[in-house]
Design a protein around this motif. Structure first.
Motif: not given
Lengths: 136, 364
Positions: B62-63, B66, B70, B99, B102, B105
């Motif tokens: 997830s990181t 993210d 970006e 989420r 994230m 953004t």
């Protein structure tokens, strides 16, 4: 051919400068166990972020947990944001946390469907969602 | 299609976020009319690059997603993300937490994040994911990222709906890399060793490199110590051909998965990853692989749809025959067995098909 498999989708949100998330976690778990799909926002979210998540995830239910006392400014911001994306009318908005009696009518006027204070049973909350989740 | 869906489709194509969100809900719920809606979407798709990101829980997917989002946004591209989390097989409920990671953004609606749970059965998840990707593609997203835990056939089917698949390997996986071999190795177009600042990262890179070179039939592709070997570094051919160009006979050299080291929390290595992803895209186009992949994918979609439809017909048939309870009980009492029952239930269907065959063969 279609067979409706709709699950109730909920966003459990922590908004503003408020690090107390035990309640939000308990509710998220309970919703999950009730068969709902729960999206958890994480801590310290701005109203904009909550609105963004609620719109993109197309949730039926938005549960906002506030224990900081800033509900009177934060909740209206969230409601206005939902309105902006035409999402206000068919999102069931719940507020959980410490909300003084005298502030409640204002929140209801903003469009909040229910307020669950300390001592509310999990069953009551789950039942409320089951009964009132918007039909789409 | 009814007028509501018409309006919905129009709004989606006009770029309204709410409409995109609602269409994806319809796809997930398989609500009435969703098929017609998706059919209509097809005409507007094809513009997006679809990237699959998979890896074990805690690998940093997830990181990384993210940070990827970006980076794409900085380059002026719009991004759609489908993040898939498992759901409870018991209650159907799920907590979708992607989420939370994230954060780079938020406030940017041009990054559209959608969490999906693994509901449904029989390839239903991969169909729903592919259709959600279609919706984002038709909406006009430039890059669409599918993020899923790399565990189990279901998830592998999901990432296969992507053009390019990146597999995340955390450092110090050690023997875990051995277990990666089955299934995951074959689907990886790019390997990402995330958390590259941790102990054991070098060793993990080394092990991956060995594994890739073995998979290459020992041609020596994996011997580049820089850890960067894009499409055709030409090592195994003893030539100095520039990387990512065709070899002499005009064909594009086969793709060897590069290994990228990243530290997603700081953004280190993300640019390198973006470059490799785009190099793979170039390779797909130049080699004709993109067309082949698309064809295979559509073939698979057709099969899955048919399987689900036939399955639904049979479920109805089963319901008419009184449901499974009675039949299962008969098996339990030792009166019959599942194979006999399946044959008996399928018999009328097969006879119908045979009759069609007979009629069909009468035609000139």
């Amino acid at each position: 051919m279609s067979n409706d498999q709709g699950a109730i989708r909920c966003l459990v949100a922590k908004v503003g400068l408020d690090g107390h998330d035990r309640g939000a976690h308990v509710v998220a778990r309970a919703f999950r166990d009730a068969g709902f799909e729960v999206i958890y926002s994480g801590l310290h979210k701005a109203p904009d972020e909550i609105v963004q998540a609620a719109v993109q995830e197309d949730v039926d239910v938005l549960g906002i947990s506030i224990l900081s006392g800033a509900h009177d400014t934060l909740v209206p911001k969230v409601m206005n944001g939902l309105e902006e994306y035409d999402a206000k009318s068919d999102t069931l908005v719940l507020v959980g946390g410490v909300i003084p009696e005298e502030d409640r009518d204002d929140l209801y006027d903003e469009g909040v469907a229910a307020i669950f204070g300390p001592g509310t049973s999990i069953e009551e909350t789950v039942e409320f969602v089951r009964t009132n989740a918007p039909e789409r | 299609m009814n007028s509501d869906d018409d309006a919905l489709l129009e709004d989606l194509l006009a770029g309204k976020y709410r409409a995109l969100a609602r269409v994806i809900s319809k796809i997930e719920d398989r609500s009435t009319g969703y098929r017609e809606l998706v059919s209509e979407l097809y005409a507007h798709t094809g513009g997006a690059d679809v990237i699959g990101i998979t890896g074990s829980p805690g690998a940093g997917k997830s990181t990384l997603v993210d940070k990827l989002a970006e980076t794409y946004r900085e380059r002026g591209e719009t991004v759609g993300i489908v993040a898939i989390d498992p759901s409870s097989p018991f209650t159907g409920g799920a907590v979708l937490g992607d989420r939370i990671r994230m954060a780079s953004t938020v406030g940017d609606m041009d990054v559209f994040v959608r969490s999906m749970s693994a509901r449904g059965t029989l390839g239903g998840l991969s169909t729903a994911t592919a259709d959600a990707v279609k919706a984002m593609d038709a909406f006009g997203k430039d890059k669409i990222i599918i993020e899923t835990v790399g565990a189990g056939q279901n998830e592998i089917d999901v990432v296969r709906t992507a053009d390019t698949v990146a597999v995340l390997v955390p450092p110090g996986s050690g023997d875990e890399i051995q277990t990666l071999k089955a299934g995951i190795l074959e689907i990886a177009d790019v390997f990402v060793v995330n958390k590259a600042d941790r102990d054991g990262a070098d060793r993990t890179v080394q092990e991956l490199r060995e594994m890739i070179s073995l998979d290459d039939g020992g041609q020596g592709h994996g011997s580049d110590p820089s850890g960067h070997h894009g499409p055709g570094t030409g090592v195994g051919h003893g030539t100095d051909t520039d990387s990512s160009t065709a070899v002499d006979d005009g064909t594009v050299e086969e793709w060897t998965p590069p290994i990228v080291e990243t530290i997603a929390t700081t953004g280190d290595g993300i640019d390198a990853l973006v470059d490799e992803l785009s190099a793979h895209r170039t390779y797909l186009v130049e080699s004709g692989e993109r067309a082949t992949k698309a064809r295979n994918r559509y073939a698979e979609e057709i099969r899955t749809l048919l399987r689900e439809d036939v399955h639904a017909i049979l479920e109805d048939e089963l319901e008419r025959a009184g449901g499974t309870d009675e039949l299962a009980d008969a098996v339990r009492r030792g009166e019959t067995d599942p194979y006999t029952i399946a044959d008996e239930l399928l018999d009328p269907v097969e006879r119908c098909l045979e009759e069609l065959d007979v009629e069909g063969s009468g035609e000139p």
